[in-house]
Design a protein around this motif. Structure first.
Motif, short mmCIF file in Angstrom:
data_model
loop_
_atom_site.label_atom_id
_atom_site.label_comp_id
_atom_site.label_asym_id
_atom_site.label_seq_id
_atom_site.Cartn_x
_atom_site.Cartn_y
_atom_site.Cartn_z
N PRO A 38 0.80 -1.23 0.00
CA PRO A 38 0.00 0.00 0.00
C PRO A 38 0.83 1.28 0.00
O PRO A 38 0.34 2.33 -0.41
N ARG A 62 -16.33 -1.21 5.26
CA ARG A 62 -15.31 -1.45 4.25
C ARG A 62 -15.84 -2.32 3.13
O ARG A 62 -15.55 -2.10 1.95
N ASP A 116 -5.01 -1.23 0.19
CA ASP A 116 -5.73 -0.80 1.38
C ASP A 116 -4.95 -1.19 2.63
O ASP A 116 -4.96 -2.34 3.06
N LEU A 164 -7.79 -6.32 -2.68
CA LEU A 164 -7.97 -5.03 -2.00
C LEU A 164 -6.77 -4.69 -1.13
O LEU A 164 -6.38 -3.52 -1.02
N ARG A 172 -5.57 -0.58 5.62
CA ARG A 172 -6.40 -0.93 6.77
C ARG A 172 -6.54 -2.44 6.95
O ARG A 172 -6.90 -2.91 8.04
#
Length: 296
Positions: A9, A188, A44, A40, A46
């Protein structure tokens, strides 16, 4: 060849290269090497995924991604039979690794490395006339069908999402990916490009605003013609044993057929014999499988 950990990321150019590699592998293999969450996780932060890159200079040869539960691995078609997969797998010793498609080369390598198949996930599909027959939803007097938009308008988003989460976590308390969700995880999931509120369907008790179950459908447009997916289906604990599973499933199939689907898929654990038999009776057949290979 060098194997190195890297936080993708924070390196968007390498994340783009990883997506290109995944696209090349999918064209070569006929199956996606990474699941949606791991794709993802390339961008991402997170999700807290960890990445291992196999590189020869600036050329990306292979990639492994891990979360707390398992890992997934892909090798560029042009770099195969060069020891890339084995080198990545060596770095993942002690970790469960998915083989999407459970292709012969992946099985052979896993067995050669002494791994054992610990989990099989089936992809089942129903098409054409069998789908039209399965998509015969008949309303019941004890529950009312509403989609997410309609439910929020009637009950408010907080109540709807709280009950949706409760039903999900009751239905999937045993599941490593789908269980234990909170509002942040649900939010999300709703950020996905394909997400549409009208594709999330609920059965509500007609006596009080209590959620009996939900059928979250997914509409795939990456292929032509577009097709549907039984993404997640769950019943709240208090409504089990009331013969709501069949109408809840048919509710989603009817919704997707109404959108023009000629094909619908779903994922189910291979060892869930009762569920597999239910789907087979509705006309579903096994289209492909995925497997988790664990260290011996």
């Amino acid at each position: 060849m060098k194997i190195e950990p890297l936080d993708l990321p924070t390196h968007p150019e390498l994340a783009d290269a990883a997506r290109d590699l995944l696209a090349d592998a999918a064209r070569a293999d006929g199956v996606e090497a990474f699941s949606e969450q791991f794709v993802l996780g390339l961008s991402d932060a997170r999700l807290w995924h960890r990445h291992l890159l196999a590189r020869d200079g600036d050329q990306l040869l292979g990639l492994a991604a891990c979360d707390d539960a398992s890992c997934e691995l892909v090798v560029a078609p042009s770099a195969r039979r060069r020891g890339v997969a084995r080198a990545l797998l060596t770095e993942l010793r002690g970790r469960d690794v998915w083989a999407h498609g459970n292709l012969p080369a992946a099985r052979a390598l896993a067995e050669k490395e002494g791994r054992k198949m610990a989990r099989r996930l089936l992809v089942m599909a129903v098409e054409g006339e069998a789908l039209r027959e399965a998509a015969s939803f008949e309303p019941r007097e004890d529950v009312e069908a509403l989609n997410l938009v309609e439910s929020v308008a009637r009950y408010g988003r907080d109540l709807v999402e709280e009950q949706w989460l409760a039903a999900n976590n009751e239905a999937f308390s045993w599941h490593p990916e789908q269980g234990g969700w909170d509002r942040d995880r649900l939010s999300r999931a709703q950020e996905a490009d394909w997400f549409a509120e009208e594709d999330v369907l609920f059965l509500w008790s007609v006596e009080e605003p209590v959620l009996a179950g939900f059928h979250w459908t997914k509409w795939h447009t990456e292929e032509s013609p577009a097709f549907g997916e039984v993404y997640v289906v769950g019943l709240a604990s208090d409504f089990r044993g009331r013969r709501l599973g069949d109408p809840l499933l048919r509710l989603g199939l009817a919704h997707m057929a109404g959108k023009g689907a000629e094909r619908v898929i779903l994922y189910v654990e291979a060892d869930n014999g009762p569920a597999v038999r239910v789907y087979e009776k509705l006309g579903f057949h096994i289209a492909e499988e995925h497997a988790v290979w664990s260290p011996a």
